[in-house]
Design an enzyme around this catalytic site. Structure first.
Site, PDB file in Angstrom:
ATOM      1  N   LYS A 198       0.926  -1.321   0.023  1.00 23.68           N
ATOM      2  CA  LYS A 198      -0.049   0.068  -0.171  1.00 23.68           C
ATOM      3  C   LYS A 198       0.823   1.127  -0.101  1.00 23.68           C
ATOM      4  O   LYS A 198       0.805   2.123   0.944  1.00 23.68           O
ATOM      5  CB  LYS A 198      -1.010  -0.057   1.201  1.00 23.68           C
ATOM      6  N   ASP A 254      -1.445 -12.701   5.256  1.00 18.69           N
ATOM      7  CA  ASP A 254      -2.425 -13.325   6.112  1.00 18.69           C
ATOM      8  C   ASP A 254      -3.843 -13.682   5.448  1.00 18.69           C
ATOM      9  O   ASP A 254      -4.357 -14.686   5.329  1.00 18.69           O
ATOM     10  CB  ASP A 254      -2.475 -12.803   7.628  1.00 18.69           C
ATOM     11  N   ASP A 258      -5.633 -16.691   3.014  1.00 19.35           N
ATOM     12  CA  ASP A 258      -7.111 -17.523   3.242  1.00 19.35           C
ATOM     13  C   ASP A 258      -8.003 -17.065   2.028  1.00 19.35           C
ATOM     14  O   ASP A 258      -8.472 -17.955   1.830  1.00 19.35           O
ATOM     15  CB  ASP A 258      -7.715 -16.656   4.659  1.00 19.35           C
TER      16      ASP A 258
END
Length: 378
Positions: A198, A254, A258
């Site tokens: 970012k 993380d 997923d």
């Protein structure tokens, strides 16, 4: 270590289905060891997890951290129980402390589509998904994860966590990523590495990207790309087959890993390696699912695939090619099991529980080695 020594593996089975899937993974490892030969493994089981914390007030047995670090690799089932929390409200997570203590900066999360496994995307190109999310695992926003005691609480009024990006760790992470992209290209993948950050908003992320660009000059033949984290989340749904290696900060990785796991079936396929300069930790990325623990319902494939990654890692550490052959036998067995519809986990609506899936992988490993020997003899 020399190639003739046993490799030492510390085992923390943990909580809930962690015990079930760890046992399945070790069965696959032992089958591959028997099929290939040429190496031995010295297992050392360490008690730990939320259940152990509930009984003793400690998340690992005395000396457990040291024992784990002395091993050539660590294997963890799953740790944590929602009902067992520390006084600050967070769950038990000694594996985060192990990452921090032993500098396991390279979190490797492979994402691969398997034949006949569920796909959440209708586009036929979803069958081509084969990428790796490389998540920095010691810094970023997890630097002040509760287990480390680094957060700042201001008079029960405000809580502060720190996004920490350091040059030494980030250089190692990016260099690991470029080397991974090179290896994947040699095996037929695209070899593209994408920096996910970012950088348009956070100084830490601009620094992360700056170091990526610096390391890129060491690998002029590796194709590079960039994506902001929000756009990358969109692209993992829109066109995941366009990516190969994604390198990113801790919490971004993380979340993305997923999301990506859902594209290829679910968390039961989410293998994970945490690799540092001197050791590595291998575990399924899923939780402990206490509601199905001990019921022979868990999908053990994430743990089994993580164990295969562990053997490939140990190949380099022990300078023993037999370990790498064993690791690839496990990976190939899982792929062939899906292709031939011999692996049908309950997680995907199939009729096979934890034990049955593990037994089928063991059988496939044995068959694969028999075919290899027969082919070599022909």
């Amino acid at each position: 270590m020399t190639s003739g020594e046993p490799v030492r593996v510390a085992i923390i089975k943990g909580d809930g289905i962690g015990v079930d899937v760890a046992n399945a993974a070790l069965a696959a490892v032992d089958a591959a060891r028997s099929a290939v030969g040429g190496f031995t493994i010295d297992y050392r089981e360490i008690a730990g997890g939320a259940g152990y914390f509930r009984e003793t007030g400690h998340d690992l047995e005395p000396g457990g951290e040291e024992t784990a670090g002395e091993a050539d690799a660590m294997f963890v089932g799953a740790i944590g129980l929602p009902s067992v929390r520390k006084s600050d409200g967070t769950e038990i997570a000694p594996h985060l402390r192990l990452r921090d203590r032993y500098g396991l900066y390279a979190g490797v999360r492979p994402v691969r589509a398997y034949p006949n496994a569920p796909r959440r995307l209708a586009d036929p190109r979803a069958g081509e998904i084969d990428l790796v999310i490389l998540r920095e695992s010691t810094e970023g926003l997890f630097y002040t994860a509760a287990v480390h005691g680094r957060s700042e609480i201001v008079d029960d009024f405000e809580a502060r966590d720190i996004m920490r990006i350091t040059r030494p760790t980030t250089e190692k992470l990016h260099r690991f990523g470029f080397q991974l992209a090179e290896r994947r290209r040699r095996r037929g993948a695209r070899g593209l590495i994408t920096c996910v950050d970012k950088a348009n908003v956070f100084v830490t992320m601009a620094f992360f990207r700056q170091i990526f660009d610096e390391i890129a000059t060491e690998f002029p033949d590796v194709e590079t790309g960039y994506n902001y984290i929000d756009a990358q989340a969109l692209d993992l749904v829109r066109q995941p087959w366009e990516f190969d290696v994604l390198v990113t900060e801790n919490i971004f990785g993380d979340i993305l890993s997923d999301l990506a796991a859902a594209l290829v079936g679910g968390m039961g396929m989410a293998a994970c390696a945490e690799i540092g300069d001197t050791t590595g930790l291998f575990q399924p990325a899923h939780g402990s699912a206490p509601d199905i623990a001990g019921q022979d319902k868990a999908n053990p494939l994430a743990a089994i695939l993580s164990a295969g990654m562990m053997l490939e890692y140990l190949e380099g550490k022990a300078d023993n090619p037999s370990l790498g052959v064993a690791g690839r036998l496990i990976d190939d067995a899982v792929y062939r099991g899906f292709a031939e519809k011999r692996i049908r986990p309950m997680e995907f609506g199939g009729d096979m529980g934890t034990i049955a899936v593990a037994r089928e992988v063991v059988a496939l490993v044995g068959e694969a080695r028999t075919r290899e020997v027969a082919t070599a003899s022909a």
